[in-house]
Design a protein around this motif. Structure first.
Motif, short mmCIF file in Angstrom:
data_model
loop_
_atom_site.label_atom_id
_atom_site.label_comp_id
_atom_site.label_asym_id
_atom_site.label_seq_id
_atom_site.Cartn_x
_atom_site.Cartn_y
_atom_site.Cartn_z
N ILE A 6 37.00 39.95 22.78
CA ILE A 6 38.11 40.49 23.55
C ILE A 6 39.14 41.02 22.55
CG2 ILE A 6 40.00 39.92 25.13
CD1 ILE A 6 38.12 37.72 26.26
N ASP A 10 44.25 43.17 24.59
CA ASP A 10 43.77 42.86 25.94
C ASP A 10 43.93 41.37 26.23
OD1 ASP A 10 43.07 45.52 26.12
OD2 ASP A 10 40.91 45.17 25.91
N ALA A 14 46.42 39.73 29.09
CA ALA A 14 45.91 38.83 30.14
C ALA A 14 46.65 37.50 30.10
CB ALA A 14 44.41 38.62 29.97
N ASP A 26 45.10 36.21 39.34
CA ASP A 26 43.81 36.53 39.94
C ASP A 26 42.66 36.13 39.01
OD1 ASP A 26 43.11 38.75 38.12
OD2 ASP A 26 44.64 39.89 39.17
N ARG A 27 41.47 36.14 39.57
CA ARG A 27 40.28 35.67 38.86
C ARG A 27 40.02 36.47 37.58
NH1 ARG A 27 35.51 32.81 39.76
NH2 ARG A 27 33.65 33.76 38.84
N ALA A 28 40.16 37.79 37.63
CA ALA A 28 39.90 38.62 36.45
C ALA A 28 40.88 38.30 35.32
CB ALA A 28 39.97 40.10 36.82
N THR A 29 42.14 38.09 35.68
CA THR A 29 43.15 37.75 34.68
C THR A 29 42.85 36.39 34.06
OG1 THR A 29 44.81 39.07 35.81
CG2 THR A 29 45.63 37.37 34.30
N ALA A 31 39.97 34.91 33.91
CA ALA A 31 38.74 35.02 33.12
C ALA A 31 39.03 35.58 31.73
CB ALA A 31 37.72 35.90 33.84
N THR A 32 39.75 36.67 31.67
CA THR A 32 40.05 37.29 30.38
C THR A 32 40.94 36.39 29.53
OG1 THR A 32 39.82 39.50 31.33
CG2 THR A 32 41.00 39.34 29.23
N ARG A 35 38.91 33.29 28.32
CA ARG A 35 37.93 33.68 27.31
C ARG A 35 38.61 34.03 25.98
NH1 ARG A 35 34.80 37.08 31.83
NH2 ARG A 35 33.46 35.40 32.56
N PHE A 57 33.98 30.51 33.38
CA PHE A 57 34.31 31.64 32.51
C PHE A 57 33.72 31.58 31.11
CE2 PHE A 57 38.07 31.49 35.44
CZ PHE A 57 37.60 32.49 36.26
#
Length: 125
Positions: A6, A10, A14, A26-29, A31-32, A35, A57
């Protein structure tokens, strides 16, 4: 083949978004951000004696020392993404999260409290 990394910008974006509203992220945030924290920990504390899991994740092996080759590792730490981000940023202490059963740690080397908070997470560059 190594996992894709990553990019720092980015990851920091996040993290900032997740920390701005940790309960509502949210889930995408999540996750990033989680990770990215795992990536930072892996870079700062390479090894294979402790496995840190953040389902669904990711996971990373940390800390130099004896490594496992098959089955469940002898030293495992597991937590959700929100807990990882809170502990990594210093918003929450390791001991409190363990006491409240948001961190599950097993094995003689599973106390990772000395790794938190993470300076790079606490003060993005």
């Amino acid at each position: 083949m190594p996992r894709p990394r990553i990019p720092q910008l980015d990851g920091e974006a996040a993290l900032a978004a997740a920390l701005a509203d940790l309960d509502g992220a949210d889930r995408a945030t999540l996750a990033t951000a989680s990770r990215y924290v795992l990536q930072v920990l892996g870079d700062e504390h390479p090894g294979r004696s402790v496995e840190l899991r953040v389902p669904p994740f990711g996971a990373v092996q940390l800390i130099a020392g004896p490594r496992h080759t098959r089955g469940t590792p002898p030293n495992v730490v597991e937590m959700d993404a929100r807990t990882l981000i809170a502990v990594a940023s210093g918003r929450e202490e390791w001991a409190g999260a363990v006491r409240d059963a948001r961190i599950h740690a097993s094995g003689s080397r599973s106390d990772l409290s000395a790794l938190f908070p993470i300076a790079q997470v606490n003060q993005p560059q």
